[in-house]
Design a protein around this motif. Structure first.
Motif, PDB file in Angstrom:
ATOM      1  N   ILE A 254     -18.970 -36.395 -31.493  1.00  0.00           N
ATOM      2  CA  ILE A 254     -19.735 -35.829 -32.656  1.00  0.00           C
ATOM      3  C   ILE A 254     -21.193 -35.166 -32.053  1.00  0.00           C
ATOM      4  O   ILE A 254     -21.226 -33.850 -32.374  1.00  0.00           O
ATOM      5  N   VAL A 255     -21.590 -35.752 -31.087  1.00  0.00           N
ATOM      6  CA  VAL A 255     -22.868 -35.496 -30.582  1.00  0.00           C
ATOM      7  C   VAL A 255     -22.663 -34.275 -29.386  1.00  0.00           C
ATOM      8  O   VAL A 255     -23.365 -33.288 -29.100  1.00  0.00           O
ATOM      9  N   LYS A 256     -21.393 -34.407 -29.030  1.00  0.00           N
ATOM     10  CA  LYS A 256     -20.916 -33.774 -27.872  1.00  0.00           C
ATOM     11  C   LYS A 256     -21.831 -33.680 -26.697  1.00  0.00           C
ATOM     12  O   LYS A 256     -22.203 -32.709 -26.189  1.00  0.00           O
TER      13      LYS A 256
ATOM     14  N   SER B 160     -28.055 -31.235 -31.607  1.00  0.00           N
ATOM     15  CA  SER B 160     -28.667 -30.750 -30.337  1.00  0.00           C
ATOM     16  C   SER B 160     -29.795 -31.684 -29.971  1.00  0.00           C
ATOM     17  O   SER B 160     -29.959 -31.752 -28.587  1.00  0.00           O
ATOM     18  N   LEU B 161     -30.581 -32.095 -30.820  1.00  0.00           N
ATOM     19  CA  LEU B 161     -31.787 -32.757 -30.316  1.00  0.00           C
ATOM     20  C   LEU B 161     -31.338 -34.105 -29.698  1.00  0.00           C
ATOM     21  O   LEU B 161     -31.820 -34.581 -28.660  1.00  0.00           O
ATOM     22  N   LEU B 162     -30.338 -34.799 -30.320  1.00  0.00           N
ATOM     23  CA  LEU B 162     -30.012 -36.164 -29.957  1.00  0.00           C
ATOM     24  C   LEU B 162     -29.099 -35.748 -28.447  1.00  0.00           C
ATOM     25  O   LEU B 162     -29.389 -36.466 -27.674  1.00  0.00           O
ATOM     26  N   ARG B 163     -28.478 -34.640 -28.507  1.00  0.00           N
ATOM     27  CA  ARG B 163     -27.767 -34.566 -27.190  1.00  0.00           C
ATOM     28  C   ARG B 163     -28.937 -34.330 -26.058  1.00  0.00           C
ATOM     29  O   ARG B 163     -28.706 -34.720 -25.140  1.00  0.00           O
ATOM     30  N   GLU B 164     -29.877 -33.376 -26.227  1.00  0.00           N
ATOM     31  CA  GLU B 164     -30.865 -33.373 -25.320  1.00  0.00           C
ATOM     32  C   GLU B 164     -31.513 -34.523 -25.005  1.00  0.00           C
ATOM     33  O   GLU B 164     -31.778 -34.790 -23.761  1.00  0.00           O
ATOM     34  N   PHE B 165     -31.725 -35.449 -25.847  1.00  0.00           N
ATOM     35  CA  PHE B 165     -32.304 -36.514 -25.572  1.00  0.00           C
ATOM     36  C   PHE B 165     -31.421 -37.452 -24.669  1.00  0.00           C
ATOM     37  O   PHE B 165     -31.918 -37.977 -23.574  1.00  0.00           O
ATOM     38  N   ILE B 166     -30.187 -37.832 -25.037  1.00  0.00           N
ATOM     39  CA  ILE B 166     -29.304 -38.506 -23.944  1.00  0.00           C
ATOM     40  C   ILE B 166     -29.198 -37.849 -22.866  1.00  0.00           C
ATOM     41  O   ILE B 166     -29.008 -38.631 -21.797  1.00  0.00           O
ATOM     42  N   GLN B 167     -28.908 -36.489 -22.873  1.00  0.00           N
ATOM     43  CA  GLN B 167     -28.490 -35.781 -21.519  1.00  0.00           C
ATOM     44  C   GLN B 167     -29.948 -35.604 -20.500  1.00  0.00           C
ATOM     45  O   GLN B 167     -30.024 -36.075 -19.535  1.00  0.00           O
ATOM     46  N   ALA B 168     -30.499 -34.757 -21.233  1.00  0.00           N
ATOM     47  CA  ALA B 168     -31.991 -34.497 -20.163  1.00  0.00           C
ATOM     48  C   ALA B 168     -32.745 -35.543 -20.174  1.00  0.00           C
ATOM     49  O   ALA B 168     -33.309 -35.792 -19.022  1.00  0.00           O
ATOM     50  N   ARG B 169     -33.010 -36.497 -21.116  1.00  0.00           N
ATOM     51  CA  ARG B 169     -34.112 -37.274 -20.925  1.00  0.00           C
ATOM     52  C   ARG B 169     -33.642 -38.586 -20.436  1.00  0.00           C
ATOM     53  O   ARG B 169     -33.936 -38.732 -19.172  1.00  0.00           O
TER      54      ARG B 169
ATOM     55  N   PRO C 104     -22.555 -33.193 -22.942  1.00  0.00           N
ATOM     56  CA  PRO C 104     -21.773 -32.243 -22.194  1.00  0.00           C
ATOM     57  C   PRO C 104     -21.342 -32.966 -21.067  1.00  0.00           C
ATOM     58  O   PRO C 104     -20.054 -32.972 -20.641  1.00  0.00           O
ATOM     59  N   ALA C 105     -21.996 -34.201 -20.487  1.00  0.00           N
ATOM     60  CA  ALA C 105     -21.491 -35.200 -19.476  1.00  0.00           C
ATOM     61  C   ALA C 105     -19.988 -35.539 -19.973  1.00  0.00           C
ATOM     62  O   ALA C 105     -19.212 -35.859 -19.101  1.00  0.00           O
ATOM     63  N   LEU C 106     -20.021 -36.007 -21.130  1.00  0.00           N
ATOM     64  CA  LEU C 106     -18.839 -36.586 -21.416  1.00  0.00           C
ATOM     65  C   LEU C 106     -17.782 -35.833 -22.117  1.00  0.00           C
ATOM     66  O   LEU C 106     -16.553 -36.025 -22.054  1.00  0.00           O
ATOM     67  N   VAL C 107     -18.146 -34.593 -22.642  1.00  0.00           N
ATOM     68  CA  VAL C 107     -17.023 -33.400 -23.207  1.00  0.00           C
ATOM     69  C   VAL C 107     -16.172 -32.997 -22.013  1.00  0.00           C
ATOM     70  O   VAL C 107     -15.162 -32.748 -21.953  1.00  0.00           O
ATOM     71  N   GLY C 108     -17.070 -32.745 -20.830  1.00  0.00           N
ATOM     72  CA  GLY C 108     -16.594 -32.128 -19.681  1.00  0.00           C
ATOM     73  C   GLY C 108     -15.664 -32.989 -18.834  1.00  0.00           C
ATOM     74  O   GLY C 108     -15.267 -32.376 -17.659  1.00  0.00           O
ATOM     75  N   GLU C 109     -15.600 -34.111 -19.094  1.00  0.00           N
ATOM     76  CA  GLU C 109     -14.642 -35.134 -18.278  1.00  0.00           C
ATOM     77  C   GLU C 109     -13.578 -35.412 -18.969  1.00  0.00           C
ATOM     78  O   GLU C 109     -13.292 -35.418 -20.009  1.00  0.00           O
ATOM     79  N   ASP C 110     -12.502 -35.449 -18.029  1.00  0.00           N
ATOM     80  CA  ASP C 110     -11.236 -35.444 -18.685  1.00  0.00           C
ATOM     81  C   ASP C 110     -11.090 -36.922 -18.988  1.00  0.00           C
ATOM     82  O   ASP C 110     -11.709 -38.042 -18.390  1.00  0.00           O
ATOM     83  N   THR C 111      -9.993 -37.324 -19.697  1.00  0.00           N
ATOM     84  CA  THR C 111     -10.001 -39.012 -20.434  1.00  0.00           C
ATOM     85  C   THR C 111      -9.773 -39.834 -19.054  1.00  0.00           C
ATOM     86  O   THR C 111     -10.158 -40.888 -19.379  1.00  0.00           O
ATOM     87  N   GLU C 112      -9.088 -39.429 -18.215  1.00  0.00           N
ATOM     88  CA  GLU C 112      -8.648 -40.472 -17.452  1.00  0.00           C
ATOM     89  C   GLU C 112      -9.972 -40.728 -16.224  1.00  0.00           C
ATOM     90  O   GLU C 112      -9.919 -42.114 -15.984  1.00  0.00           O
ATOM     91  N   SER C 113     -10.697 -39.728 -16.029  1.00  0.00           N
ATOM     92  CA  SER C 113     -12.102 -40.030 -15.230  1.00  0.00           C
ATOM     93  C   SER C 113     -12.872 -41.151 -15.995  1.00  0.00           C
ATOM     94  O   SER C 113     -13.507 -41.965 -15.563  1.00  0.00           O
ATOM     95  N   LEU C 114     -12.941 -40.763 -17.307  1.00  0.00           N
ATOM     96  CA  LEU C 114     -13.818 -41.649 -18.089  1.00  0.00           C
ATOM     97  C   LEU C 114     -13.381 -42.952 -18.437  1.00  0.00           C
ATOM     98  O   LEU C 114     -14.033 -44.039 -18.369  1.00  0.00           O
ATOM     99  N   ILE C 115     -11.882 -43.206 -18.548  1.00  0.00           N
ATOM    100  CA  ILE C 115     -11.421 -44.518 -18.467  1.00  0.00           C
ATOM    101  C   ILE C 115     -11.675 -45.301 -17.015  1.00  0.00           C
ATOM    102  O   ILE C 115     -11.980 -46.222 -16.902  1.00  0.00           O
ATOM    103  N   GLY C 116     -11.547 -44.271 -15.998  1.00  0.00           N
ATOM    104  CA  GLY C 116     -12.017 -45.094 -14.707  1.00  0.00           C
ATOM    105  C   GLY C 116     -13.274 -45.737 -14.672  1.00  0.00           C
ATOM    106  O   GLY C 116     -13.637 -46.840 -14.122  1.00  0.00           O
ATOM    107  N   ILE C 117     -14.239 -44.953 -15.544  1.00  0.00           N
ATOM    108  CA  ILE C 117     -15.673 -45.440 -15.293  1.00  0.00           C
ATOM    109  C   ILE C 117     -15.911 -46.745 -16.423  1.00  0.00           C
ATOM    110  O   ILE C 117     -16.341 -47.472 -16.198  1.00  0.00           O
TER     111      ILE C 117
END
Lengths: 183, 183
Positions: free
Chosen positions: A151-153, B107-116, A155-168
């Motif tokens: 939903i929020v998308k 995008s504001l929430l995204r920035e919050f989680i990611q950047a801040r 980037p750190a979560l979107v750009g990671e494949d499922t297996e890596s996330l599961i590992g974390i």
DNA sequence: TAACGAACTCAACTTGCGTTGAGTTAATTG
DNA sequence: CAATTAACTCAACGCAAGTTGAGTTCGTTA
């Protein structure tokens, strides 16, 4: 099929964003027909929201197995359902999106997290107050990851494949379910 | 004050649910005045959404200290901000609720989680790809708990006091931030 | 083939929204 | 006190939504 169109729209755009006219358009049908079939937008929404038997059994199965890998199995099952067949994930997505703005959806999602997930878990863990809470915490955390990824998308979560996330994530879920706390 | 009314409404009812007329009514004012001041609903929303300096410093401070209790400090800071002074928590709540239905809020929430949040964390941890992901995972999980406790109102989470929850959650956050994974 | 009912369309209604522009009160200032 | 500006209200517009009721197509059955 009207139900297919409705499921997809509610999942993508939430309750308010999905209009009867758009759903009818997707289904190649007049909006009035949707009304005749379902009575109201609320009832159409109610007909769409559900947890499919397939999704439920996926969750249940994940509790079977050795305790030391419980966190990993639960986490993996969760991702498989939420990122797998749209038939299973779209109703969940519709519930989640709508739960923020629609009271009816809120109670359905509440029931899902509490009754279904927790109940499935309780059979495998000490059936006490603490287990219920741990189940609620783990579920909410996992839902939070879906919110971030889908939903929020973030980037750190979107750009990671499922297996890596599961590992974390798996060790964290394990920590919660197996009950190593500070109190 | 119009801004106070807007903040409370957006936080409670999301972007679509909070109407200009209701906000104006809360502030004892005509809807047209809100328009003259802020130009549009979007701009009013933009003026309301923010992370207060107080909330930010709260998060930052939580990263200072011994690593073995990092998870506990971060978790505690998170709850203190989200369940503390409405002045700090309402803008966050408004962002979260609206993020589901409004692209600007997303995008504001995204920035919050990611950047801040992530940035504050990265100063304390190895500044690599993995740390960014771990920060994103931890943040999303914590947000998920707020969703469960304050929006969906999962009974298991609502009925528990903050300290008990922190006791359960902190080890999981610690597991994620300190990087003990399966891969 | 005639008739019945289900599946479907059309046009319109009602409501509530964001928004506007003209007008009114109230306060500030020269 | 007069006048300019800021704070505010009023009535209405346009729009898109959910919803309705009357009418139309169309497949099934007697």
């Amino acid at each position: 099929m009207i139900l297919d169109a409705a499921r997809a729209r509610f999942a993508k755009e939430g309750y308010a964003g999905a209009t009867i006219r758009k759903i009818a358009g997707d289904a190649g049908v007049d909006a009035a027909l949707v009304m005749q079939f379902f009575g109201s937008k609320d009832e159409l929404f109610g007909a769409v929201m559900s947890i499919t038997p397939n999704a439920l059994s996926h969750f249940s199965d994940s509790f079977v197995g050795p305790e030391h890998s419980l966190g990993e199995r639960v986490t993996r099952a969760f991702f498989e359902v939420w990122e797998g067949d749209p038939e299973d994930s779209e109703p969940l997505m519709a519930m989640l999106r709508a739960a923020i703005s629609n009271e009816q959806a809120t109670s359905l999602l509440r029931e899902f997290i509490q009754a279904r997930l927790a109940k499935a878990l309780i059979g495998r863990l000490p059936n006490d107050h603490a287990a219920t809470i741990r189940a609620g915490v783990a579920s909410s955390m996992l839902v939070g990851l879906i919110v971030g990824r889908r939903i929020v998308k973030v980037p750190a979560l979107v750009g990671e494949d499922t297996e890596s996330l599961i590992g974390i994530i798996a060790p964290a879920v394990q920590a919660i379910l197996s009950g190593e706390d500070d109190t």
